[in-house]
Each structure stands twice: as C-alpha cells, then as structure tokens.
Design a protein around this motif. Structure first.
Motif, PDB file in Angstrom:
ATOM      1  N   UNK A 113       0.716  -1.078  -0.069  1.00 48.61           N
ATOM      2  CA  UNK A 113      -0.083  -0.156   0.102  1.00 48.61           C
ATOM      3  C   UNK A 113       0.875   1.158  -0.231  1.00 48.61           C
ATOM      4  N   UNK A 114       1.921   1.083   0.468  1.00 49.21           N
ATOM      5  CA  UNK A 114       2.888   2.375   0.255  1.00 49.21           C
ATOM      6  C   UNK A 114       3.122   2.839  -0.969  1.00 49.21           C
TER       7      UNK A 114
ATOM      8  N   UNK B 124      -5.913  -4.018   2.782  1.00 53.11           N
ATOM      9  CA  UNK B 124      -5.673  -4.617   4.260  1.00 53.11           C
ATOM     10  C   UNK B 124      -4.245  -4.520   4.783  1.00 53.11           C
ATOM     11  N   UNK B 125      -4.449  -3.923   5.979  1.00 58.86           N
ATOM     12  CA  UNK B 125      -2.862  -3.652   6.562  1.00 58.86           C
ATOM     13  C   UNK B 125      -2.240  -2.993   5.627  1.00 58.86           C
ATOM     14  N   UNK B 126      -1.117  -3.486   5.554  1.00 56.05           N
ATOM     15  CA  UNK B 126      -0.353  -2.843   4.571  1.00 56.05           C
ATOM     16  C   UNK B 126      -0.295  -3.186   2.978  1.00 56.05           C
TER      17      UNK B 126
END
Length: 296
Positions: A142-143, A203-205
């Motif tokens: 996701x970064x 979802x989370x990262x």
C-alpha cells in the motif's frame, strides 16, 4: 440589444498572443459584435447571433484556425456563470492517470495502461475494466499509493478555476472513477468543496486487489451532477462539467456547459465545447470571467 450567444477564443499562453487578425476573422465568420477583451492577448469574447444552418458551424470555425493553439467555445450569453462545477480528476484536474501510475510502480503498468486506454475510449465497460485493473494490484504494498501521490501534479489552472468559482458563490465537486485515497488529497490541495470516488481495498499494508461496490462510473457521475444540482436548487443550465474520458460523456452532455478537456477522441467527437490547447483557466473565460476576476 444583447446577442444570444458568445464565441470565446482562448490561446495557449505558452504559445504567444492571440493575433488580432484571428479575432477579426472569427468575428466576420459569426457576424459578431466588437470583441470584449477578457485577458489581453489571451482570451476574447465575441457576442454573436445563433450559428445558423447556412453559416459556418463551430467545427468549421475551428478548422479555420487549424495548426494554431487556439480553442473556440460557444455559449449562451444568458446565465454564463455557473453555480456548480463537477470535475473529473485523472487527466483533468491532475495531469496523470493515478491508477496507471500506481500500476507502473507495481510492475503491471503496461497491462493496466492498455485497459485504461480502451476504457477511456469507450471500447469496454468502465466498471469491468476497473475491477480487472485493480485485481492486478493484489498483494502489492500500500506504500505505493504514497509514492504515486508524490509524483502527482495538478493541471495548470486547476486551483485558479476552483478558487475563482468558489469566490463567486459556486459549489465545486470532484467526481472521479478513481479512488478516494487520491480524490481526498486532490480536493484538499485544490480547494474542492466535496469529492466522490471509488474505495480501494487495503488490508493492513497491502492492496487487496478489490474495489468496493457499487463502482462509481459513467452513470454515477451523471447522477452526482443531477443530485448536486438539485441539492443546491440549481437548474441543469446553471451547471458546468469537465472531463476527458468516455465515462464522463453522460454528465458532459447533460450539464449546462459540458467541456471536453484535452479529451479522448470519442469524447472530443461527441461534445460541442472542448479545450484542446489551453489550460483549465479557459473554463473561466468560457463563463465570461475576466483575468481581473481570477482568484489565484
């Protein structure tokens, strides 16, 4: 007597000034009144009668300026300043396609860009194309969203367009087939009152490769235009919509002033008014704003 239509000429600023001979040529073609200077050397209004069947049409006028970086727009003189702006985001308010940029960082850029091209040209269903593109991002960090955002830039004139219309009591909305992760940031940076877009699964990262239903696409953009106008007590004639892709077509056709902005061929062919050369400030000139009215 006030003439019922206004022909507006806008030159791309970086290309030089609007030649007086071009202004006079346009005036003669439409049997127009003396030009009104909106921005010296950049934009003029020419009040005119309706373009009739036996006179030159808008495309013929544009053809006369072919090869010159001049945009030609035709609006009704009455009610030119609009009370609502609904704008697309990708390749309109920002200069890039954020999903394509995100996909490039994720290593699936070429595959996603090809689907985007076909979708924006109206060759495939937008919702299906969005699901297919997002699925290719499954498991990616996701970064990458933050990296994409760092390289995303507003289109020239975007801030001025929004700030000027808001200063003159218009409401402004960013309505995108992209993602709220980006529209929220663009809306804050540019000054939009509200924004609507799709919700990207995270979802989370990691990106989940999904997008929340229902997908905001062509029909939803039109519905946003209608509902925003109704909520503000505005007739459709008092609305302005701008976009570049096939999923913008319905809202561009229904808005009081729908403008195709550096658009895909299928959109440029279907929409009466378009901006092919100038930046987003041309939308202010099309509403009769003078440079002195602009809010930077």
């Amino acid at each position: 007597m006030t003439l019922p239509y206004t022909l507006t000429l806008v030159v791309r600023r970086e290309a030089g000034v609007l030649p007086p001979a071009v202004i006079e040529q346009a005036r003669e073609l439409v049997s127009g009144a003396p030009p009104v200077i909106l921005s010296d050397g950049e934009a003029v209004d020419i009040p005119c009668p309706p373009l009739t069947a036996w006179g030159p049409g808008l495309e013929e006028i544009r053809a006369g300026f072919e090869g010159q970086p001049i945009d030609v727009l035709l609006t009704r003189t009455r009610g030119r300043r609009k009370g609502l702006l609904v704008a697309d985001m990708d390749s309109t308010i920002v200069a890039s396609e954020t999903l394509d940029e995100l996909a490039a960082l994720a290593g699936v850029g070429e595959r996603v860009a090809e689907i985007t091209r076909r979708s924006m040209n109206g060759e495939i269903d937008f919702a299906a194309a969005l699901r297919e593109r997002v699925a290719l991002l499954r498991g990616k960090p996701a970064s990458l969203l933050k990296t994409t955002w760092a390289d995303t830039h507003l289109t020239p004139g975007a801030r001025t367009l929004v700030a000027t219309m808001r200063a003159h009591n218009a409401s402004t909305a960013l309505v995108s087939g992209g993602f709220t992760w980006f529209t929220g940031r663009v809306a804050e940076l540019c000054g939009f009152d509200i924004h609507h877009a799709n919700q990207l699964g995270i979802d989370r990262d990691r990106l989940t490769g999904t997008v929340a239903e229902p997908i905001l696409g062509r029909a939803a953009k039109l519905e946003s235009l209608r509902s925003l106008a109704e909520s503000r007590g505005l007739r459709m004639a008092a609305t302005l919509a701008v976009g570049d892709g096939a999923n913008d077509l319905d809202m561009l056709r229904e808005a009081g002033l729908g403008v195709a902005y550096h658009a895909r061929p299928v959109v440029s062919a279907a929409i009466h008014n378009r901006i092919d050369h100038a930046d987003l400030r041309a939308l202010l000139f099309a509403q009769g704003y003078r440079l002195a009215d602009f809010v930077e």
